[in-house]
Structures are given as C-alpha cells and as structure tokens.
Design a protein around this motif. Structure first.
Motif, PDB file in Angstrom:
ATOM      1  N   VAL A  58     -74.665  56.679 -53.070  1.00 38.18           N
ATOM      2  CA  VAL A  58     -75.577  56.785 -51.937  1.00 38.18           C
ATOM      3  C   VAL A  58     -75.478  55.530 -51.092  1.00 38.18           C
ATOM      4  O   VAL A  58     -75.831  54.437 -51.539  1.00 38.18           O
ATOM      5  CB  VAL A  58     -77.030  56.997 -52.430  1.00 38.18           C
ATOM      6  CG1 VAL A  58     -78.010  56.844 -51.268  1.00 38.18           C
ATOM      7  CG2 VAL A  58     -77.192  58.359 -53.076  1.00 38.18           C
ATOM      8  N   LEU A  59     -74.941  55.692 -49.889  1.00 38.45           N
ATOM      9  CA  LEU A  59     -74.857  54.570 -48.953  1.00 38.45           C
ATOM     10  C   LEU A  59     -76.153  54.549 -48.157  1.00 38.45           C
ATOM     11  O   LEU A  59     -76.285  55.183 -47.112  1.00 38.45           O
ATOM     12  CB  LEU A  59     -73.657  54.736 -48.020  1.00 38.45           C
ATOM     13  CG  LEU A  59     -72.292  54.913 -48.704  1.00 38.45           C
ATOM     14  CD1 LEU A  59     -71.194  55.085 -47.668  1.00 38.45           C
ATOM     15  CD2 LEU A  59     -71.979  53.741 -49.611  1.00 38.45           C
ATOM     16  N   ASN A  60     -77.127  53.834 -48.677  1.00 42.91           N
ATOM     17  CA  ASN A  60     -78.469  53.827 -48.098  1.00 42.91           C
ATOM     18  C   ASN A  60     -78.563  52.823 -46.947  1.00 42.91           C
ATOM     19  O   ASN A  60     -77.740  51.935 -46.813  1.00 42.91           O
ATOM     20  CB  ASN A  60     -79.492  53.489 -49.191  1.00 42.91           C
ATOM     21  CG  ASN A  60     -80.913  53.742 -48.741  1.00 42.91           C
ATOM     22  OD1 ASN A  60     -81.168  54.604 -47.902  1.00 42.91           O
ATOM     23  ND2 ASN A  60     -81.850  53.004 -49.303  1.00 42.91           N
ATOM     24  N   LYS A  61     -79.577  52.993 -46.132  1.00 41.74           N
ATOM     25  CA  LYS A  61     -79.849  52.121 -44.978  1.00 41.74           C
ATOM     26  C   LYS A  61     -78.780  52.270 -43.889  1.00 41.74           C
ATOM     27  O   LYS A  61     -78.420  51.298 -43.210  1.00 41.74           O
ATOM     28  CB  LYS A  61     -79.968  50.655 -45.409  1.00 41.74           C
ATOM     29  CG  LYS A  61     -81.019  50.416 -46.489  1.00 41.74           C
ATOM     30  CD  LYS A  61     -81.199  48.948 -46.803  1.00 41.74           C
ATOM     31  CE  LYS A  61     -82.214  48.757 -47.923  1.00 41.74           C
ATOM     32  NZ  LYS A  61     -82.462  47.332 -48.233  1.00 41.74           N
ATOM     33  N   THR A  62     -78.277  53.496 -43.719  1.00 42.06           N
ATOM     34  CA  THR A  62     -77.270  53.716 -42.678  1.00 42.06           C
ATOM     35  C   THR A  62     -77.831  53.454 -41.284  1.00 42.06           C
ATOM     36  O   THR A  62     -77.070  53.198 -40.349  1.00 42.06           O
ATOM     37  CB  THR A  62     -76.723  55.153 -42.730  1.00 42.06           C
ATOM     38  OG1 THR A  62     -77.819  56.079 -42.701  1.00 42.06           O
ATOM     39  CG2 THR A  62     -75.896  55.382 -43.978  1.00 42.06           C
ATOM     40  N   ASP A  63     -79.147  53.521 -41.142  1.00 42.72           N
ATOM     41  CA  ASP A  63     -79.761  53.242 -39.846  1.00 42.72           C
ATOM     42  C   ASP A  63     -79.603  51.769 -39.455  1.00 42.72           C
ATOM     43  O   ASP A  63     -79.753  51.410 -38.286  1.00 42.72           O
ATOM     44  CB  ASP A  63     -81.243  53.626 -39.854  1.00 42.72           C
ATOM     45  CG  ASP A  63     -82.013  52.960 -40.993  1.00 42.72           C
ATOM     46  OD1 ASP A  63     -81.510  52.967 -42.140  1.00 42.72           O
ATOM     47  OD2 ASP A  63     -83.117  52.448 -40.738  1.00 42.72           O
TER      48      ASP A  63
END
Length: 315
Positions: A58-63
């Motif tokens: 999970v590549l989180n914080k894409t924002d």
C-alpha cells in the motif's frame, strides 16, 4: 548524522510478528508513497518471504507524493513476484474500500466462513497503519497520533465473518544501513524526535528539494534557488518568516521545524524523495562505499598483522 531508532517494544513486536506470520494469508505492508523503499522494513520482507506470503504494498499518502514517481513505483512493485502495488490515501473511503478485495485476489483459497482470510497489516511508524485499520473497520480501534510509534501492541479484529485483521506496532529495524534513508525517514517523521537533529534533517531535505523541486521552494518561500545550498534554504525560510532569536540572528531551529512541517503536511506541494531510478543510484553508491570501507579495513588488518610479525621476529 547517522540516524538510528529502535525502541525496546520494536524487538518484542518483531518476535510477535514472526510468530503470527505462519498463520497469515496476506501481508499488507503500508509504505509512505513519498519514499516507498526507504520506508520499507527489510525485516517485513524477510519474514513474509520466509513463509512465502503474498504482499499488498500500500503506497499510502499519494495525495502528498509526486504522481509521476508514484506511478513508477507502482509499476516497479507490480513486476515483483507475489506483490501487488496499491497507490492510495486513507483520506478517500473509496480507496480504503478496495483493499479487502485486493487481498482476496492474492489469496483466493481463503475468505469463506470455514477459512477466513487472515491479513496482517505491517509497516514502519507513522505511515498511516492505524488510520488505515480504523478506516477499514469504520470505527476507532487503533490509536492515531502525529508522533511515531503510537501503536505498541498487536491486536486482532474481525473485519467481517470472512476476514480477520491483525494490526502490528510500527517497526523500524536495528540498523539503518544508508544515511540517506535515515534522513528521509526523519524528514517524513517516521523516527522519534529524540533521535534526530532537526537542523541537519532540514538541511538534507533542502538540498534534495533544490535538486528535484526548486520551483516549489521558490513558490512557497520566494527563494531565488540558483546557487543555493540546503543551509541556504533554512536561512531563506527564517528570513521570509521573520524567525530571529534575541540579538537579531536567524532562528535556524524554528525555521528548520517549520520547513519540515511544511513538507510533512504537503504545504510545499506533492513531493517524492525517491524514485526507482534514484533508489538504484543510491544503492550502487552505498555498495561502492561499503566495498571501499572493507578494502581499507582489510589493509589495516594486514598492516597490523605484519607489524605484529615484525615485533615477534625482533624479540
């Protein structure tokens, strides 16, 4: 500065995770999309590969991350055996809702009442594991905080009668091999503040952003970045914001803190600290440095042995 941070509870957490891995079907490793490999715990890879468990990265914080870099990382992970990449942000419920189905695709033999799908959520501190856990369950079951290592104990919860989630404490590893990894982790607040000197971390971040995102520094702080170095970025922030100590000198400590907070909160724009290309370059540089250190150590040992032999002959 060599950054190392391995609180006592992390050693216990690793032991618990190793024991639980045998009874896990899918591992979700939550990564910071801005620095996926720097935020990937090698112990997680070691544990899941030993048990041959598939992994949802999970590549989180894409924002907060550069979308071009994120796309490159997704392709890089998808090319690995037993791995599926999933760029997302916990701020979007629709992103979170897809996770159970993605896990079922990695373990299609599970997910029925007699054989529930067993998912272990792993990752380093402050990448959003607890937030993800709460979002999946649609209620607050895990502590969430801005400081790293808020979760200190493993917990198991049923998502539904077909799915079991195991949340683990955020774990770093005993020795961070590359100095740049430690600095990227510190900049992204995955390391406790007691283990870092913020001015040095901010200088590293300033240097990196001057190389890759000078336009964002210019837009945020009105800096003329040409010919500037990392320390100059901190000084520019202090000057722009009027941060001074008694006597009139710039308050570099406050400027460093504000600069790091701006990066962490996305106020500078969407930034990725590494790409698959820069990662490969950093690993090659590290390999050369380690070989050189080994060569020097070998020469010193040989010289010491020769001197010792001469001494014996002399007596």
């Amino acid at each position: 500065m060599s950054i190392q941070w391995f609180p006592g509870h992390m050693a216990a957490a690793r032991k618990q995770a190793a024991e639980q891995m045998e009874n896990t079907d899918v591992v979700i490793e939550v990564l910071d999309a801005r620095l996926p490999e720097a935020s990937s715990n090698p112990m997680v890879e070691e544990l899941r590969k030993f048990r041959n468990k598939p992994c949802l990265k999970v590549l989180n914080k894409t924002d907060l991350a550069d979308p071009v870099a994120t796309a490159a990382w997704a392709a890089w992970y998808d090319a690995q055996t037993g791995v599926t990449a999933y760029p997302m942000t916990t701020k979007k419920p629709s992103d979170v809702a897809r996770i159970p189905e993605l896990c079922k695709q990695l373990a299609p033999h599970r997910g029925v009442p007699t054989k529930p799908l067993r998912i272990m959520i792993m990752g380093i501190p402050n990448v959003g594991k607890s937030t993800l856990m709460n979002a999946l369950l649609k209620k607050r079951v895990a502590k969430v905080g801005d400081e790293p290592a808020v979760t200190k104990a493993q917990q198991k919860i049923y998502l539904d009668k077909f799915t079991v989630l195991v949340d683990t404490p955020g774990m770093l590893w005993p020795k961070i091999a590359m100095e740049s990894d430690g600095l990227m982790l510190a900049a992204s607040h995955a390391v406790g503040t007691n283990a870092v000197i913020e001015e040095e971390v901010a200088e590293f971040l300033g240097t990196l952003l001057l190389q890759r995102y000078p336009q964002l520094l210019a837009a945020r702080y009105g800096l003329k970045t040409e010919g500037m170095d990392g320390f100059g970025v901190i000084e520019g922030v202090a000057q722009r914001r009027g941060f001074r100590v008694r006597g009139g000198d710039f308050d570099y400590e406050k400027a460093s803190h504000v600069f790091l907070q701006d990066y962490r909160q996305g106020a500078l724009g969407r930034i990725s600290l590494e790409t698959p290309v820069t990662r490969a370059e950093a690993l090659e540089k590290h390999r050369i440095e380690m070989e050189e250190k080994a060569r020097i150590a070998e020469e010193k040992a040989a010289k010491k042995a020769e001197e010792a032999a001469r001494g014996k002959r002399g007596t």
